[in-house]
Motif scaffolding. Structure first.
Motif, PDB file in Angstrom:
ATOM      1  N   VAL A   1      13.850   9.470   1.439  1.00 13.68           N
ATOM      2  CA  VAL A   1      13.554  10.900   1.326  1.00 13.68           C
ATOM      3  C   VAL A   1      12.046  11.112   1.259  1.00 13.68           C
ATOM      4  CG1 VAL A   1      13.845  12.939  -0.136  1.00 13.68           C
ATOM      5  CG2 VAL A   1      15.763  11.379   0.219  1.00 13.68           C
ATOM      6  N   LEU A   2      11.360  10.293   0.465  1.00 16.05           N
ATOM      7  CA  LEU A   2       9.910  10.409   0.377  1.00 16.05           C
ATOM      8  C   LEU A   2       9.239  10.080   1.710  1.00 16.05           C
ATOM      9  CD1 LEU A   2       9.214   8.855  -3.133  1.00 16.05           C
ATOM     10  CD2 LEU A   2       9.048  11.247  -2.465  1.00 16.05           C
ATOM     11  N   LEU A   3       9.762   9.110   2.418  1.00 17.92           N
ATOM     12  CA  LEU A   3       9.191   8.776   3.717  1.00 17.92           C
ATOM     13  C   LEU A   3       9.403   9.903   4.731  1.00 17.92           C
ATOM     14  CD1 LEU A   3      10.108   5.006   4.034  1.00 17.92           C
ATOM     15  CD2 LEU A   3       7.845   6.006   3.697  1.00 17.92           C
ATOM     16  N   ARG A   4      10.511  10.596   4.624  1.00 19.57           N
ATOM     17  CA  ARG A   4      10.795  11.708   5.529  1.00 19.57           C
ATOM     18  C   ARG A   4       9.865  12.893   5.237  1.00 19.57           C
ATOM     19  NH1 ARG A   4      12.627  12.371  10.424  1.00 19.57           N
ATOM     20  NH2 ARG A   4      13.851  14.231  10.660  1.00 19.57           N
ATOM     21  N   ILE A   5       9.549  13.090   3.945  1.00 20.51           N
ATOM     22  CA  ILE A   5       8.711  14.212   3.547  1.00 20.51           C
ATOM     23  C   ILE A   5       7.244  13.972   3.904  1.00 20.51           C
ATOM     24  CG2 ILE A   5       7.831  15.439   1.506  1.00 20.51           C
ATOM     25  CD1 ILE A   5      10.575  15.106   0.266  1.00 20.51           C
ATOM     26  N   LEU A   6       6.791  12.720   3.843  1.00 19.67           N
ATOM     27  CA  LEU A   6       5.382  12.420   4.123  1.00 19.67           C
ATOM     28  C   LEU A   6       5.004  12.885   5.525  1.00 19.67           C
ATOM     29  CD1 LEU A   6       4.785   8.837   2.706  1.00 19.67           C
ATOM     30  CD2 LEU A   6       3.784  10.964   1.924  1.00 19.67           C
ATOM     31  N   PRO A   7       3.844  13.493   5.653  1.00 22.71           N
ATOM     32  CA  PRO A   7       3.402  13.924   6.982  1.00 22.71           C
ATOM     33  C   PRO A   7       2.882  12.722   7.783  1.00 22.71           C
ATOM     34  CG  PRO A   7       1.755  14.493   5.363  1.00 22.71           C
ATOM     35  CD  PRO A   7       2.911  13.914   4.610  1.00 22.71           C
TER      36      PRO A   7
ATOM     37  N   ALA B   1      -0.154   5.080   3.340  1.00 21.99           N
ATOM     38  CA  ALA B   1       0.738   5.634   2.313  1.00 21.99           C
ATOM     39  C   ALA B   1       2.143   5.046   2.425  1.00 21.99           C
ATOM     40  CB  ALA B   1       0.795   7.152   2.431  1.00 21.99           C
ATOM     41  N   VAL B   2       2.597   4.783   3.634  1.00 20.63           N
ATOM     42  CA  VAL B   2       3.934   4.202   3.811  1.00 20.63           C
ATOM     43  C   VAL B   2       3.963   2.784   3.252  1.00 20.63           C
ATOM     44  CG1 VAL B   2       5.630   3.463   5.526  1.00 20.63           C
ATOM     45  CG2 VAL B   2       4.459   5.652   5.785  1.00 20.63           C
ATOM     46  N   TRP B   3       2.928   2.011   3.543  1.00 17.51           N
ATOM     47  CA  TRP B   3       2.881   0.645   3.022  1.00 17.51           C
ATOM     48  C   TRP B   3       2.811   0.639   1.495  1.00 17.51           C
ATOM     49  CZ3 TRP B   3       4.418  -3.126   5.823  1.00 17.51           C
ATOM     50  CH2 TRP B   3       4.260  -3.087   7.207  1.00 17.51           C
ATOM     51  N   LEU B   4       2.041   1.539   0.932  1.00 15.11           N
ATOM     52  CA  LEU B   4       1.955   1.615  -0.522  1.00 15.11           C
ATOM     53  C   LEU B   4       3.287   2.054  -1.136  1.00 15.11           C
ATOM     54  CD1 LEU B   4      -1.578   3.171  -1.059  1.00 15.11           C
ATOM     55  CD2 LEU B   4      -0.861   0.805  -1.430  1.00 15.11           C
ATOM     56  N   LEU B   5       3.936   3.010  -0.486  1.00 16.85           N
ATOM     57  CA  LEU B   5       5.210   3.505  -0.995  1.00 16.85           C
ATOM     58  C   LEU B   5       6.294   2.435  -0.939  1.00 16.85           C
ATOM     59  CD1 LEU B   5       6.575   6.073  -2.081  1.00 16.85           C
ATOM     60  CD2 LEU B   5       7.223   6.595   0.261  1.00 16.85           C
ATOM     61  N   LEU B   6       6.325   1.675   0.134  1.00 18.06           N
ATOM     62  CA  LEU B   6       7.365   0.668   0.278  1.00 18.06           C
ATOM     63  C   LEU B   6       7.016  -0.655  -0.402  1.00 18.06           C
ATOM     64  CD1 LEU B   6       8.411   1.135   4.003  1.00 18.06           C
ATOM     65  CD2 LEU B   6       9.671   1.789   1.964  1.00 18.06           C
ATOM     66  N   GLY B   7       5.751  -1.032  -0.387  1.00 17.14           N
ATOM     67  CA  GLY B   7       5.388  -2.355  -0.859  1.00 17.14           C
ATOM     68  C   GLY B   7       4.886  -2.444  -2.271  1.00 17.14           C
ATOM     69  N   VAL B   8       4.454  -1.327  -2.858  1.00 18.40           N
ATOM     70  CA  VAL B   8       3.846  -1.394  -4.180  1.00 18.40           C
ATOM     71  C   VAL B   8       4.592  -0.535  -5.197  1.00 18.40           C
ATOM     72  CG1 VAL B   8       1.731  -0.948  -5.480  1.00 18.40           C
ATOM     73  CG2 VAL B   8       1.587  -1.876  -3.176  1.00 18.40           C
TER      74      VAL B   8
END
Length: 124
Positions: free
Chosen positions: A67-73, A84-91
């Motif tokens: 959901v967060l990945l879908r919302i991110l521009p 931001a995607v790498w930080l969201l998924l990896g950290v």
């Protein structure tokens, strides 16, 4: 002074023992044989509740990532994935995973050391 008039030296390491005096009464917190199945069932239910709570928290945490990945521009035409995607998924998930795991371990140990919970030797 002769040897008989010298008082004998004593080493004092604690309060003097008085028979039947100020000892606390023994506690009988352990369940009897008739109560043991009830306490085992109660321990199993408490451990199951803690496990289901930890699982629900983990599922909610990891379920919100798409959901967060879908919302991110995101730049749809860009060949590179944003930082931001790498930080969201990896950290981002790991501190929450560690916190939930630490909470679960503390909860399980508290359930096991409950005075009314049976010891492993008392379990059937």
């Amino acid at each position: 002074m002769d040897a008989e008039s010298v008082p004998r030296r004593e080493v004092v390491t604690g309060r003097p023992h008085t028979p039947g005096g100020d000892r606390p009464a023994p506690r009988h917190d352990r369940p009897t044989d008739a109560e043991l199945p009830f306490h085992i069932g109660m321990l199993i239910r408490r451990q199951l509740r803690a496990a289901l709570t930890a699982t629900a928290l983990l599922a909610a945490l990891l379920g919100l990532l798409p959901v967060l990945l879908r919302i991110l521009p995101l730049a749809d035409g860009a060949p590179r994935v944003p930082l931001a995607v790498w930080l969201l998924l990896g950290v981002a998930p790991y501190p929450a995973l560690l916190a939930i795991g630490a909470w679960y371990v503390r909860r399980a140990e508290r359930n096991e050391t409950d005075p009314l919970a049976p010891t492993p030797a008392e379990r059937p």
